[in-house]
Design an enzyme around this catalytic site. Structure first.
Site, PDB file in Angstrom:
ATOM      1  N   CYS A 108       0.815  -1.224   0.000  1.00  0.00           N
ATOM      2  CA  CYS A 108       0.000   0.000   0.000  1.00  0.00           C
ATOM      3  C   CYS A 108       0.847   1.272   0.000  1.00  0.00           C
ATOM      4  O   CYS A 108       0.344   2.349  -0.309  1.00  0.00           O
ATOM      5  CB  CYS A 108      -0.933   0.015   1.206  1.00  0.00           C
ATOM      6  SG  CYS A 108      -2.011  -1.406   1.243  1.00  0.00           S
ATOM      7  N   HIS A 242      -3.133   7.230   3.067  1.00  0.00           N
ATOM      8  CA  HIS A 242      -3.577   5.985   2.430  1.00  0.00           C
ATOM      9  C   HIS A 242      -5.013   5.698   2.882  1.00  0.00           C
ATOM     10  O   HIS A 242      -5.309   5.695   4.086  1.00  0.00           O
ATOM     11  CB  HIS A 242      -2.636   4.848   2.826  1.00  0.00           C
ATOM     12  CG  HIS A 242      -3.135   3.501   2.442  1.00  0.00           C
ATOM     13  ND1 HIS A 242      -3.732   3.256   1.224  1.00  0.00           N
ATOM     14  CD2 HIS A 242      -3.139   2.322   3.123  1.00  0.00           C
ATOM     15  CE1 HIS A 242      -4.078   1.974   1.173  1.00  0.00           C
ATOM     16  NE2 HIS A 242      -3.742   1.394   2.301  1.00  0.00           N
ATOM     17  N   ASN A 272     -10.257   0.166   0.267  1.00  0.00           N
ATOM     18  CA  ASN A 272      -8.793   0.253   0.255  1.00  0.00           C
ATOM     19  C   ASN A 272      -8.277  -0.271  -1.093  1.00  0.00           C
ATOM     20  O   ASN A 272      -8.338  -1.470  -1.357  1.00  0.00           O
ATOM     21  CB  ASN A 272      -8.254  -0.582   1.414  1.00  0.00           C
ATOM     22  CG  ASN A 272      -6.749  -0.605   1.491  1.00  0.00           C
ATOM     23  OD1 ASN A 272      -6.057  -0.150   0.586  1.00  0.00           O
ATOM     24  ND2 ASN A 272      -6.227  -1.149   2.581  1.00  0.00           N
TER      25      ASN A 272
HETATM   26  N1  ACO Z   1     -18.704  -8.020   9.707  1.00  0.00           N
HETATM   27  C1  ACO Z   1     -19.143  -8.332  10.954  1.00  0.00           C
HETATM   28  N2  ACO Z   1     -18.349  -8.734  11.941  1.00  0.00           N
HETATM   29  C2  ACO Z   1     -17.038  -8.807  11.670  1.00  0.00           C
HETATM   30  C3  ACO Z   1     -16.500  -8.508  10.411  1.00  0.00           C
HETATM   31  C4  ACO Z   1     -17.386  -8.092   9.410  1.00  0.00           C
HETATM   32  N3  ACO Z   1     -17.005  -7.760   8.166  1.00  0.00           N
HETATM   33  N4  ACO Z   1     -15.176  -8.663  10.458  1.00  0.00           N
HETATM   34  C5  ACO Z   1     -14.868  -9.067  11.702  1.00  0.00           C
HETATM   35  N5  ACO Z   1     -15.995  -9.149  12.431  1.00  0.00           N
HETATM   36  C6  ACO Z   1     -16.143  -9.559  13.828  1.00  0.00           C
HETATM   37  C7  ACO Z   1     -15.013 -10.410  14.328  1.00  0.00           C
HETATM   38  O1  ACO Z   1     -15.226 -11.769  13.974  1.00  0.00           O
HETATM   39  C8  ACO Z   1     -15.114 -10.178  15.802  1.00  0.00           C
HETATM   40  O2  ACO Z   1     -16.149 -10.975  16.309  1.00  0.00           O
HETATM   41  P1  ACO Z   1     -16.017 -11.675  17.776  1.00  0.00           P
HETATM   42  O3  ACO Z   1     -15.883 -10.536  18.742  1.00  0.00           O
HETATM   43  O4  ACO Z   1     -17.276 -12.446  17.868  1.00  0.00           O
HETATM   44  O5  ACO Z   1     -14.772 -12.527  17.693  1.00  0.00           O
HETATM   45  C9  ACO Z   1     -15.560  -8.724  15.916  1.00  0.00           C
HETATM   46  O6  ACO Z   1     -16.115  -8.381  14.642  1.00  0.00           O
HETATM   47  C10 ACO Z   1     -14.434  -7.776  16.233  1.00  0.00           C
HETATM   48  O7  ACO Z   1     -13.346  -8.085  15.397  1.00  0.00           O
HETATM   49  P2  ACO Z   1     -12.028  -7.247  15.437  1.00  0.00           P
HETATM   50  O8  ACO Z   1     -11.052  -7.779  14.435  1.00  0.00           O
HETATM   51  O9  ACO Z   1     -11.559  -7.125  16.851  1.00  0.00           O
HETATM   52  O10 ACO Z   1     -12.590  -5.853  14.957  1.00  0.00           O
HETATM   53  P3  ACO Z   1     -11.884  -4.452  14.932  1.00  0.00           P
HETATM   54  O11 ACO Z   1     -12.640  -3.503  15.725  1.00  0.00           O
HETATM   55  O12 ACO Z   1     -10.405  -4.565  15.179  1.00  0.00           O
HETATM   56  O13 ACO Z   1     -12.108  -4.061  13.430  1.00  0.00           O
HETATM   57  C11 ACO Z   1     -10.769  -3.928  11.432  1.00  0.00           C
HETATM   58  C12 ACO Z   1     -11.523  -4.835  12.379  1.00  0.00           C
HETATM   59  C13 ACO Z   1     -11.785  -3.009  10.756  1.00  0.00           C
HETATM   60  C14 ACO Z   1     -10.094  -4.749  10.358  1.00  0.00           C
HETATM   61  C15 ACO Z   1      -9.759  -3.103  12.248  1.00  0.00           C
HETATM   62  O14 ACO Z   1      -8.907  -3.948  12.990  1.00  0.00           O
HETATM   63  C16 ACO Z   1      -8.926  -2.230  11.411  1.00  0.00           C
HETATM   64  O15 ACO Z   1      -9.366  -1.190  11.002  1.00  0.00           O
HETATM   65  N6  ACO Z   1      -7.678  -2.592  11.183  1.00  0.00           N
HETATM   66  C17 ACO Z   1      -6.818  -1.852  10.311  1.00  0.00           C
HETATM   67  C18 ACO Z   1      -6.501  -2.700   9.205  1.00  0.00           C
HETATM   68  C19 ACO Z   1      -6.796  -2.126   7.886  1.00  0.00           C
HETATM   69  O16 ACO Z   1      -7.419  -1.125   7.651  1.00  0.00           O
HETATM   70  N7  ACO Z   1      -6.265  -2.835   6.953  1.00  0.00           N
HETATM   71  C20 ACO Z   1      -6.415  -2.480   5.610  1.00  0.00           C
HETATM   72  C21 ACO Z   1      -5.470  -3.262   4.827  1.00  0.00           C
HETATM   73  S1  ACO Z   1      -3.877  -3.069   5.317  1.00  0.00           S
HETATM   74  C22 ACO Z   1      -3.285  -1.707   4.703  1.00  0.00           C
HETATM   75  O17 ACO Z   1      -3.822  -1.104   3.844  1.00  0.00           O
HETATM   76  C23 ACO Z   1      -2.056  -1.284   5.287  1.00  0.00           C
END
Ligand code: ACO
Length: 317
Positions: A108, A242, A272
């Site tokens: 990215c 980004h 993204n």
């Molecule tokens: N829909 C519904 N529920 C979901 C989904 C979804 N799409 N995805 C995950 N969940 C659930 C999980 O299973 C979990 O359930 P549980 O509590 O029963 O186990 C719950 O939601 C919470 O999951 P987390 O992973 O803890 O959620 P979080 O608040 O961390 O959000 C996210 C996840 C959005 C990916 C967050 O961690 C984030 O923003 N990370 C940054 C990563 C990113 O943006 N990456 C992009 C690509 S990398 C890059 O470009 C550099």
């Protein structure tokens, strides 16, 4: 160097959160609250090389040059159907350019790495115009049965033409080797000499680890490029981060104590798009006349690697 043309191209298929909820255990409410994403454009009938060619042509036309006048093409790409030749080589033929071409995989953050390479080439002294094109199809990297990654991404391509001149002020790049937080492994061809099981995985991401790395690196990189140029954050007109996740952008903005209006975003419409996200946003701002000569811009990106980078520039178009 300075930017003399921008261009972008997106696939025609718009995929809403509600569409995802028809085959994944997810909801529009979850995706919007955690990521800010409402829709993304996903490759269906198109090919990535065609999007890359369209984005490049738009940038070349705006720069007022012909493809034959390009001295170099640098393509930022994480994955496409060809392992070799490089996408930039394929693109060269489509554009009718004749210059040397190279691809780089900075995930990215690839746009910032490509700009930094172009800057070095201009400093070598024999370049007039360089095309930097970012073309990405992360929809072909994720497992579409997994809700934790597939909802985050979109496909797209965006380009800039860079020409000899004064625009870019400072760069900062960093790499922190990490194969745990964000990676994809592919199986290579079998050989008679290798006797081991090889993995072939879709993209794996530890979301919360990536979130923290992204925020910390972005804040540090931005601080450093401003410090190098003795420019204050309050004197920057547009911070183009980004477009991975609205919560990452909001968190950086809040730590920096800067106004929301200086952090433009389109992640809500494109998801993204990996390294294409900043140049896609730049093209959108440029073509809607939001960028004025003399304004200061910061680009800041972070991705698998873990690669990160930022740069400060003055808009000269
Ligand atoms: N829909 C519904 N529920 C979901 C989904 C979804 N799409 N995805 C995950 N969940 C659930 C999980 O299973 C979990 O359930 P549980 O509590 O029963 O186990 C719950 O939601 C919470 O999951 P987390 O992973 O803890 O959620 P979080 O608040 O961390 O959000 C996210 C996840 C959005 C990916 C967050 O961690 C984030 O923003 N990370 C940054 C990563 C990113 O943006 N990456 C992009 C690509 S990398 C890059 O470009 C550099």
């Amino acid at each position: 160097m300075k930017i003399t043309g921008t261009g972008s191209a997106s696939p025609s298929l718009t995929v809403s959160n509600d569409m995802l909820a028809t085959f994944l255990d997810t909801s529009d409410e979850w995706i919007q609250t955690r990521t800010g994403i409402k829709t993304r454009q996903i490759i269906s009938t198109e090919q990535l090389k065609d999007l890359a060619a369209q984005a490049s042509t738009n940038a070349i036309q705006q720069a007022g040059i012909k493809a034959e006048e390009l001295d170099y093409i640098i393509c930022s790409n994480t994955i496409n159907e060809y392992v070799t030749p490089a996408l930039s080589c394929i693109l060269q033929g489509m554009l009718g350019a004749t210059c040397p071409c190279i691809d780089l995989n900075g995930a990215c953050a690839g746009f910032i790495y490509a700009l930094d390479m172009a800057d070095a080439l201009f400093k070598r002294g024999n370049m007039e115009h360089i095309l930097v094109i970012c073309a990405e199809e992360p929809s072909r990297m994720v497992d579409w049965t997994k809700r934790d990654t597939s909802v985050l991404f979109g496909d797209g391509a965006a380009a800039v033409v860079l020409s000899k001149g004064e625009g870019f002020i400072s760069f900062k790049l960093s790499t922190i080797s990490n194969t745990e937080a964000l990676y994809q492994i592919r199986k290579l061809q079998d050989t008679p000499f290798i006797n081991k099981e090889e993995e072939d995985s879709a993209l794996v991401m530890k979301g919360q680890d990536v979130f923290k790395l992204a925020v910390n690196c972005s804040l540090n990189d931005i601080k450093d490029v401003l410090k190098m140029a003795d420019v204050k954050a309050t004197n920057v007109d547009h911070f183009l981060l980004h477009q991975a996740n609205m919560r990452i952008i909001d968190t950086v903005m809040k730590y920096m104590k800067q106004s929301e209006k200086n952090f433009p975003h389109n992640v809500e419409r494109y998801g993204n798009t990996s390294s294409a996200s900043i140049p896609m946003l730049l093209d959108e701002l440029n073509r809607s006349n939001k960028l004025k000569t003399g304004q200061k811009l910061v680009f800041s990106a972070f991705g698998a690697g873990f690669t990160t980078g930022a740069c400060l520039l003055e808009w000269t178009k």
